[in-house]
Design a protein around this motif. Structure first.
Motif, PDB file in Angstrom:
ATOM      1  N   VAL A  76      28.801  40.510  46.677  1.00  0.00           N
ATOM      2  CA  VAL A  76      28.813  39.608  47.840  1.00  0.00           C
ATOM      3  C   VAL A  76      29.752  38.432  47.572  1.00  0.00           C
ATOM      4  CG1 VAL A  76      27.428  37.959  49.173  1.00  0.00           C
ATOM      5  CG2 VAL A  76      26.555  40.265  48.745  1.00  0.00           C
ATOM      6  N   GLY A  77      29.676  37.864  46.379  1.00  0.00           N
ATOM      7  CA  GLY A  77      30.572  36.756  46.044  1.00  0.00           C
ATOM      8  C   GLY A  77      32.030  37.154  46.171  1.00  0.00           C
ATOM      9  N   ALA A  78      32.368  38.331  45.667  1.00  0.00           N
ATOM     10  CA  ALA A  78      33.747  38.820  45.756  1.00  0.00           C
ATOM     11  C   ALA A  78      34.158  39.050  47.207  1.00  0.00           C
ATOM     12  CB  ALA A  78      33.901  40.105  44.938  1.00  0.00           C
ATOM     13  N   VAL A  79      33.275  39.651  47.994  1.00  0.00           N
ATOM     14  CA  VAL A  79      33.575  39.887  49.416  1.00  0.00           C
ATOM     15  C   VAL A  79      33.800  38.560  50.135  1.00  0.00           C
ATOM     16  CG1 VAL A  79      32.577  40.675  51.613  1.00  0.00           C
ATOM     17  CG2 VAL A  79      32.450  42.130  49.577  1.00  0.00           C
ATOM     18  N   PHE A  80      32.966  37.560  49.827  1.00  0.00           N
ATOM     19  CA  PHE A  80      33.105  36.260  50.485  1.00  0.00           C
ATOM     20  C   PHE A  80      34.432  35.589  50.121  1.00  0.00           C
ATOM     21  CE2 PHE A  80      28.805  34.528  52.119  1.00  0.00           C
ATOM     22  CZ  PHE A  80      28.539  35.721  52.766  1.00  0.00           C
ATOM     23  N   VAL A  81      34.898  35.752  48.899  1.00  0.00           N
ATOM     24  CA  VAL A  81      36.176  35.160  48.505  1.00  0.00           C
ATOM     25  C   VAL A  81      37.336  35.884  49.191  1.00  0.00           C
ATOM     26  CG1 VAL A  81      37.757  34.825  46.545  1.00  0.00           C
ATOM     27  CG2 VAL A  81      35.339  34.229  46.313  1.00  0.00           C
ATOM     28  N   ILE A  82      37.222  37.179  49.353  1.00  0.00           N
ATOM     29  CA  ILE A  82      38.294  37.990  49.944  1.00  0.00           C
ATOM     30  C   ILE A  82      38.279  37.949  51.479  1.00  0.00           C
ATOM     31  CG2 ILE A  82      39.120  40.385  50.185  1.00  0.00           C
ATOM     32  CD1 ILE A  82      38.034  40.802  47.277  1.00  0.00           C
ATOM     33  N   ALA A  83      37.110  37.780  52.083  1.00  0.00           N
ATOM     34  CA  ALA A  83      36.964  37.869  53.549  1.00  0.00           C
ATOM     35  C   ALA A  83      37.952  37.002  54.335  1.00  0.00           C
ATOM     36  CB  ALA A  83      35.522  37.543  53.961  1.00  0.00           C
ATOM     37  N   PRO A  84      38.184  35.743  53.953  1.00  0.00           N
ATOM     38  CA  PRO A  84      39.137  34.950  54.746  1.00  0.00           C
ATOM     39  C   PRO A  84      40.540  35.549  54.786  1.00  0.00           C
ATOM     40  CG  PRO A  84      37.791  33.513  53.401  1.00  0.00           C
ATOM     41  CD  PRO A  84      37.507  34.922  52.939  1.00  0.00           C
ATOM     42  N   PHE A  85      40.940  36.187  53.707  1.00  0.00           N
ATOM     43  CA  PHE A  85      42.256  36.837  53.680  1.00  0.00           C
ATOM     44  C   PHE A  85      42.234  38.131  54.500  1.00  0.00           C
ATOM     45  CE2 PHE A  85      41.857  34.580  49.583  1.00  0.00           C
ATOM     46  CZ  PHE A  85      42.900  33.671  49.740  1.00  0.00           C
ATOM     47  N   ALA A  86      41.197  38.909  54.329  1.00  0.00           N
ATOM     48  CA  ALA A  86      41.105  40.216  54.985  1.00  0.00           C
ATOM     49  C   ALA A  86      40.929  40.104  56.501  1.00  0.00           C
ATOM     50  CB  ALA A  86      39.949  41.019  54.387  1.00  0.00           C
ATOM     51  N   PHE A  87      40.218  39.057  56.944  1.00  0.00           N
ATOM     52  CA  PHE A  87      39.889  38.943  58.364  1.00  0.00           C
ATOM     53  C   PHE A  87      40.544  37.745  59.041  1.00  0.00           C
ATOM     54  CE2 PHE A  87      36.112  41.008  56.354  1.00  0.00           C
ATOM     55  CZ  PHE A  87      36.338  42.276  56.858  1.00  0.00           C
ATOM     56  N   SER A  88      41.507  37.150  58.381  1.00  0.00           N
ATOM     57  CA  SER A  88      42.273  36.016  58.933  1.00  0.00           C
ATOM     58  C   SER A  88      41.383  34.838  59.345  1.00  0.00           C
ATOM     59  CB  SER A  88      43.134  36.468  60.116  1.00  0.00           C
ATOM     60  OG  SER A  88      44.031  37.479  59.727  1.00  0.00           O
ATOM     61  N   PHE A  96      34.091  27.945  54.357  1.00  0.00           N
ATOM     62  CA  PHE A  96      32.684  28.347  54.226  1.00  0.00           C
ATOM     63  C   PHE A  96      32.568  29.547  53.300  1.00  0.00           C
ATOM     64  CE2 PHE A  96      29.117  31.028  55.572  1.00  0.00           C
ATOM     65  CZ  PHE A  96      28.063  30.124  55.558  1.00  0.00           C
ATOM     66  N   TYR A  97      33.413  30.546  53.482  1.00  0.00           N
ATOM     67  CA  TYR A  97      33.353  31.759  52.669  1.00  0.00           C
ATOM     68  C   TYR A  97      33.865  31.530  51.256  1.00  0.00           C
ATOM     69  CZ  TYR A  97      31.504  34.449  56.422  1.00  0.00           C
ATOM     70  OH  TYR A  97      30.657  34.927  57.386  1.00  0.00           O
ATOM     71  N   TRP A  98      34.943  30.778  51.111  1.00  0.00           N
ATOM     72  CA  TRP A  98      35.459  30.516  49.769  1.00  0.00           C
ATOM     73  C   TRP A  98      34.461  29.715  48.936  1.00  0.00           C
ATOM     74  CZ3 TRP A  98      40.656  28.987  52.300  1.00  0.00           C
ATOM     75  CH2 TRP A  98      41.462  30.130  52.452  1.00  0.00           C
ATOM     76  N   ILE A  99      33.854  28.706  49.518  1.00  0.00           N
ATOM     77  CA  ILE A  99      32.886  27.875  48.785  1.00  0.00           C
ATOM     78  C   ILE A  99      31.647  28.687  48.435  1.00  0.00           C
ATOM     79  CG2 ILE A  99      31.311  25.901  49.013  1.00  0.00           C
ATOM     80  CD1 ILE A  99      33.640  24.557  50.678  1.00  0.00           C
TER      81      ILE A  99
END
Length: 119
Positions: A76-88, A96-99
């Motif tokens: 989940v932590g990895a997905v949250f760090v990647i999500a802003p890049f993957a989903f713009s 919120f996701y990076w923190i």
């Protein structure tokens, strides 16, 4: 050397799950992509269920090992760090996701291994 014990982690699980469900609405996430709100809420619900099923002091059914719980947390932590890049995700949505992703990865990486008890 880790210092986050299983007991400390157990105390964090339910409040974090509830925060992942509630905070996206309070912060009005979703400006850059509606998924920014939805992903956190879905993850919060899943985290709550995982906590109920985890073998620690606040688990109710205790069918998921604590080690398995930590693996899911790391994913989940990895997905949250990647999500802003993957989903713009942009702005507050991204922060919120990076923190949160960094916080989850920090807790998992600072996990204190349990001592094996031999009889």
């Amino acid at each position: 050397m880790g210092f986050v014990t299983k007991k400390m982690h157990a105390y964090l699980d339910y409040p974090v799950a509830v925060a992942l469900i509630v905070l996206p609405f309070v912060l009005e996430l979703g400006d850059s992509n509606p998924l920014a709100l939805q992903l956190s809420v879905i993850t919060g619900i899943a985290a709550f269920i995982l906590t109920v099923l985890t073998d620690h002091q606040f688990g109710i059914y205790r069918i998921v090992s604590y080690k398995g719980h930590l693996i899911v947390d790391a994913l989940v932590g990895a997905v949250f760090v990647i999500a802003p890049f993957a989903f713009s995700f942009e702005g507050l949505d991204a922060y919120f996701y990076w923190i949160n992703g960094a916080a989850v990865l920090a807790v998992v990486s600072l996990h204190k291994p349990e001592m094996a008890i031999h009889s």
